[in-house]
Design a protein around this motif. Structure first.
Motif, PDB file in Angstrom:
ATOM      1  N   LEU A  24       0.496  -1.250  -0.223  1.00 57.08           N
ATOM      2  CA  LEU A  24       0.049   0.054   0.263  1.00 57.08           C
ATOM      3  C   LEU A  24       0.730   1.594  -0.010  1.00 57.08           C
ATOM      4  O   LEU A  24       1.887   1.214   0.980  1.00 57.08           O
ATOM      5  CB  LEU A  24      -0.110   0.059   1.141  1.00 57.08           C
ATOM      6  N   ASN A  25       0.739   1.761  -1.106  1.00 53.22           N
ATOM      7  CA  ASN A  25       1.276   3.589  -0.677  1.00 53.22           C
ATOM      8  C   ASN A  25      -0.195   4.222  -0.352  1.00 53.22           C
ATOM      9  O   ASN A  25      -0.900   4.400   0.567  1.00 53.22           O
ATOM     10  CB  ASN A  25       1.423   3.917  -2.290  1.00 53.22           C
ATOM     11  N   GLY A  26       0.565   5.684   0.185  1.00 55.93           N
ATOM     12  CA  GLY A  26       0.586   6.148   1.079  1.00 55.93           C
ATOM     13  C   GLY A  26      -0.194   7.421   0.574  1.00 55.93           C
ATOM     14  O   GLY A  26      -1.500   7.626  -0.079  1.00 55.93           O
ATOM     15  N   GLY A  27      -0.479   8.938   1.009  1.00 49.68           N
ATOM     16  CA  GLY A  27      -1.027   9.676   0.371  1.00 49.68           C
ATOM     17  C   GLY A  27      -1.478  10.717   1.690  1.00 49.68           C
ATOM     18  O   GLY A  27      -0.745  11.919   2.644  1.00 49.68           O
ATOM     19  N   TYR A  77      -0.254  -5.645  -5.133  1.00 47.86           N
ATOM     20  CA  TYR A  77      -0.366  -4.133  -5.203  1.00 47.86           C
ATOM     21  C   TYR A  77      -2.113  -3.750  -5.577  1.00 47.86           C
ATOM     22  O   TYR A  77      -2.746  -3.915  -6.449  1.00 47.86           O
ATOM     23  CB  TYR A  77       0.216  -3.034  -6.175  1.00 47.86           C
ATOM     24  N   LEU A  78      -3.046  -2.609  -4.141  1.00 47.70           N
ATOM     25  CA  LEU A  78      -3.961  -2.430  -4.425  1.00 47.70           C
ATOM     26  C   LEU A  78      -4.189  -0.785  -4.379  1.00 47.70           C
ATOM     27  O   LEU A  78      -3.643  -0.074  -3.180  1.00 47.70           O
ATOM     28  CB  LEU A  78      -3.938  -2.954  -2.884  1.00 47.70           C
ATOM     29  N   ASP A  79      -4.891  -0.813  -5.287  1.00 48.80           N
ATOM     30  CA  ASP A  79      -4.999   0.589  -4.796  1.00 48.80           C
ATOM     31  C   ASP A  79      -6.606   0.725  -4.135  1.00 48.80           C
ATOM     32  O   ASP A  79      -7.595   0.446  -4.489  1.00 48.80           O
ATOM     33  CB  ASP A  79      -5.473   1.268  -6.519  1.00 48.80           C
ATOM     34  N   SER A  80      -6.551   1.954  -3.321  1.00 49.86           N
ATOM     35  CA  SER A  80      -7.410   1.561  -1.950  1.00 49.86           C
ATOM     36  C   SER A  80      -7.288   3.594  -1.678  1.00 49.86           C
ATOM     37  O   SER A  80      -5.823   3.944  -1.481  1.00 49.86           O
ATOM     38  CB  SER A  80      -7.008   0.833  -0.785  1.00 49.86           C
ATOM     39  N   PRO A  81      -7.727   4.387  -0.523  1.00 45.63           N
ATOM     40  CA  PRO A  81     -10.072   3.630  -1.118  1.00 45.63           C
ATOM     41  C   PRO A  81     -10.218   3.955  -2.587  1.00 45.63           C
ATOM     42  O   PRO A  81      -9.090   4.266  -3.261  1.00 45.63           O
ATOM     43  CB  PRO A  81     -10.439   4.643  -0.021  1.00 45.63           C
ATOM     44  N   PHE A 105       0.597 -14.343   5.580  1.00 44.77           N
ATOM     45  CA  PHE A 105       0.405 -13.157   4.533  1.00 44.77           C
ATOM     46  C   PHE A 105       0.964 -11.981   5.264  1.00 44.77           C
ATOM     47  O   PHE A 105       0.335 -12.119   6.526  1.00 44.77           O
ATOM     48  CB  PHE A 105      -1.145 -13.129   4.025  1.00 44.77           C
ATOM     49  N   TYR A 106       1.042 -11.055   4.839  1.00 45.48           N
ATOM     50  CA  TYR A 106       2.035  -9.619   5.104  1.00 45.48           C
ATOM     51  C   TYR A 106       0.804  -8.574   4.587  1.00 45.48           C
ATOM     52  O   TYR A 106       0.982  -8.113   3.682  1.00 45.48           O
ATOM     53  CB  TYR A 106       3.215  -9.792   4.789  1.00 45.48           C
ATOM     54  N   ILE A 107       1.125  -7.282   5.307  1.00 43.20           N
ATOM     55  CA  ILE A 107       0.404  -5.983   4.522  1.00 43.20           C
ATOM     56  C   ILE A 107       1.567  -5.018   4.465  1.00 43.20           C
ATOM     57  O   ILE A 107       2.874  -5.522   5.985  1.00 43.20           O
ATOM     58  CB  ILE A 107      -0.271  -5.537   5.552  1.00 43.20           C
ATOM     59  N   SER A 108       2.224  -4.436   3.676  1.00 46.08           N
ATOM     60  CA  SER A 108       3.141  -3.439   3.993  1.00 46.08           C
ATOM     61  C   SER A 108       3.376  -2.575   3.139  1.00 46.08           C
ATOM     62  O   SER A 108       2.307  -2.132   2.449  1.00 46.08           O
ATOM     63  CB  SER A 108       4.299  -4.572   2.612  1.00 46.08           C
ATOM     64  N   GLY A 109       3.546  -1.361   3.337  1.00 49.04           N
ATOM     65  CA  GLY A 109       3.589  -0.270   2.785  1.00 49.04           C
ATOM     66  C   GLY A 109       4.701   0.609   3.279  1.00 49.04           C
ATOM     67  O   GLY A 109       5.393   0.486   4.029  1.00 49.04           O
ATOM     68  N   GLU A 110       4.317   2.051   3.074  1.00 47.06           N
ATOM     69  CA  GLU A 110       5.225   3.436   3.392  1.00 47.06           C
ATOM     70  C   GLU A 110       4.382   4.592   3.377  1.00 47.06           C
ATOM     71  O   GLU A 110       2.572   4.835   3.068  1.00 47.06           O
ATOM     72  CB  GLU A 110       6.285   3.311   1.906  1.00 47.06           C
ATOM     73  N   SER A 111       4.660   5.902   4.618  1.00 42.75           N
ATOM     74  CA  SER A 111       3.995   7.006   4.638  1.00 42.75           C
ATOM     75  C   SER A 111       3.075   7.182   5.076  1.00 42.75           C
ATOM     76  O   SER A 111       3.010   6.473   6.493  1.00 42.75           O
ATOM     77  CB  SER A 111       4.363   7.276   3.016  1.00 42.75           C
ATOM     78  N   TYR A 112       1.571   7.148   4.296  1.00 47.96           N
ATOM     79  CA  TYR A 112       0.537   7.461   5.203  1.00 47.96           C
ATOM     80  C   TYR A 112       0.107   5.745   5.190  1.00 47.96           C
ATOM     81  O   TYR A 112      -1.063   5.423   5.800  1.00 47.96           O
ATOM     82  CB  TYR A 112      -0.563   7.906   4.480  1.00 47.96           C
ATOM     83  N   ALA A 113       0.626   5.100   4.885  1.00 45.80           N
ATOM     84  CA  ALA A 113      -0.021   3.450   4.680  1.00 45.80           C
ATOM     85  C   ALA A 113       1.006   2.807   6.644  1.00 45.80           C
ATOM     86  O   ALA A 113      -0.067   2.191   7.090  1.00 45.80           O
ATOM     87  CB  ALA A 113       0.900   2.850   3.866  1.00 45.80           C
ATOM     88  N   GLY A 114       1.510   3.927   7.041  1.00 46.96           N
ATOM     89  CA  GLY A 114       1.454   4.258   8.817  1.00 46.96           C
ATOM     90  C   GLY A 114       0.051   4.074   9.467  1.00 46.96           C
ATOM     91  O   GLY A 114       0.136   3.526  10.679  1.00 46.96           O
ATOM     92  N   VAL A 115      -0.980   4.589   8.736  1.00 46.24           N
ATOM     93  CA  VAL A 115      -2.430   4.615   9.718  1.00 46.24           C
ATOM     94  C   VAL A 115      -2.358   3.165   8.534  1.00 46.24           C
ATOM     95  O   VAL A 115      -3.677   2.694   9.459  1.00 46.24           O
ATOM     96  CB  VAL A 115      -2.836   5.424   9.488  1.00 46.24           C
ATOM     97  N   TYR A 116      -2.632   3.076   7.443  1.00 44.61           N
ATOM     98  CA  TYR A 116      -3.547   2.109   6.787  1.00 44.61           C
ATOM     99  C   TYR A 116      -3.426   0.907   7.198  1.00 44.61           C
ATOM    100  O   TYR A 116      -4.092  -0.030   7.032  1.00 44.61           O
ATOM    101  CB  TYR A 116      -2.995   2.787   4.878  1.00 44.61           C
ATOM    102  N   ILE A 117      -1.872   0.962   7.294  1.00 48.63           N
ATOM    103  CA  ILE A 117      -1.854  -0.722   7.933  1.00 48.63           C
ATOM    104  C   ILE A 117      -2.225  -1.113   9.847  1.00 48.63           C
ATOM    105  O   ILE A 117      -2.796  -2.360   9.476  1.00 48.63           O
ATOM    106  CB  ILE A 117       0.226  -1.229   7.841  1.00 48.63           C
TER     107      ILE A 117
END
Length: 375
Positions: A79-82, A127-131, A175-187
């Motif tokens: 997951l990328n953030g934003g 790679y998931l585009d969310s939301p 199964f693992y969830i990974s990501g960066e930046s605002y994914a610090g909230v998403y994850i």
């Protein structure tokens, strides 16, 4: 360049090579990509999973199977953030199966070469585009484009449950969830949904093992207060300047500070005005004069200061997938109103030209099964 090696600590040694059962939907199989010539090192799949039938809210994913042992290797969600960034950002620029290079002709499609450090070397990376409203994901109900962290997490959990039904051969994989930046909230919010589902016995049961967060957003006061100490710790400002700012600000470098403290902080920002704040070892792609976002807290809108409040709704800008809507908005946050200064342009020092040129091509969108853009 992202490396697969951080994943090795949980992926372990490969078992005997096995091939996943043929349960994956053939209509989601990616048979080729414009700009790449040759055979994929593993199967790729992409398409939509509907998370709400009433509104037609559908999330887009791209899956690259492991090049090692897809039947045994972990499934890793990226997951990328934003908030508001497409996870194709990670696919194109970070840990995806390909390296993207400028095309041979001006304005032509980028060339794709295999990435020797792709996370698909050792995992089934998705790679998931969310939301909904970000990247290729969409809803038929425009009200869904005003959303929040909790709804985002709930939709992503629904996506996972349906995805594992579509791909039952991966239900027993770690199964693992990974990501960066605002994914610090998403994850963490998504991980909480997954764990609660497991505890309630929700089927299919997800074999959740953990999560990975890089450069994670945590808390506004904590994150933005760290900028001045970080600059000093990295040798970007002198000890004399740091001690001067610290004495004037009493150790608080963000928020409700007096005029003298604010003046000292702005001196630090001026000292670092030519710095690529996203990668201090790399040059700025754009000239500093056209940078659109700065760290100076005096210019931050109220909505940005409230990032991380999980019950706070935030609008997402219209979905893009068509030349009538610049693709860079989805990749870099674009018209999310909390970033009013962007105006459809790039973040400081950052180039999104390769991703924009590639993903804005009709043949590319057809190859990855992305639906046409709707106004």
């Amino acid at each position: 360049m992202a490396s697969p090696f951080p994943l090795l600590f949980f992926l372990g040694a490969a078992a005997l090579l096995r091939t996943p059962a043929a349960a994956a939907p053939e209509e989601h199989l990616v048979t080729g990509l414009p700009g790449f010539h040759g055979d994929f090192p593993s199967n790729h799949y992409s398409g939509y999973v509907t998370v709400d039938e009433a509104s037609g809210r559908s999330l887009f994913y791209y899956l690259a199977l492991s090049e090692r042992d897809p039947a045994a290797d972990a499934v890793v969600l990226w997951l990328n953030g934003g908030p508001g960034c497409s996870s194709f950002d990670g696919f194109v620029y970070e840990n995806g199966p390909f390296n993207f290079e400028p095309g041979t002709k001006p304005g032509g499609l980028p060339r794709l070469q295999l990435n020797p450090y792709s996370w698909s070397k050792v995992s089934n990376i998705m790679y998931l585009d969310s939301p909904a409203g970000v990247g290729m994901s969409y809803s038929l109900n425009k009200s869904d484009y005003t959303t929040g962290d909790l709804k985002t997490a709930a939709d992503a959990h629904k996506f996972l449950l349906k995805w594992f039904e579509i791909y039952p051969e991966f239900q027993s994989n770690p199964f693992y969830i990974s990501g960066e930046s605002y994914a610090g909230v998403y994850i963490p919010t998504l991980a909480d949904e997954v764990v609660k589902g497991i505890e309630k016995g929700v089927e299919p049961r997800i074999s959740f093992k953990g999560y990975l967060i890089g450069n994670g957003f945590t808390d506004v006061d904590y994150d933005f207060n760290s900028f001045v100490p970080f600059a000093h710790g990295m040798g970007l400002i002198s000890t004399d300047m740091f001690e001067d700012v610290k004495a004037s600000c009493h150790g608080t470098f963000f928020g409700d500070v007096d005029n003298l403290c604010q003046e000292k902080i702005e001196r630090v920002h001026w000292e670092l005005k030519d710095l690529n704040k996203y990668n201090i070892l790399a040059p700025c792609y754009h000239h500093p004069e056209i940078q659109q976002v700065e760290f100076a807290n005096s210019s931050l809108p109220l909505s940005f200061r409230r990032l991380g409040e999980t019950n706070r709704p935030f609008p997402v800008r219209k979905r893009m997938a068509g030349r009538s809507w610049p693709l860079r908005l989805a990749l870099r946050g674009g018209h999310v109103p909390m970033w009013p200064g962007l105006g459809g342009r790039s973040l400081p020092c950052t180039s999104d030209e390769l991703a924009t040129a590639w993903l804005d091509d009709e043949d590319v969108r057809a190859a990855i099964h992305a639906k046409p853009w709707r106004p």
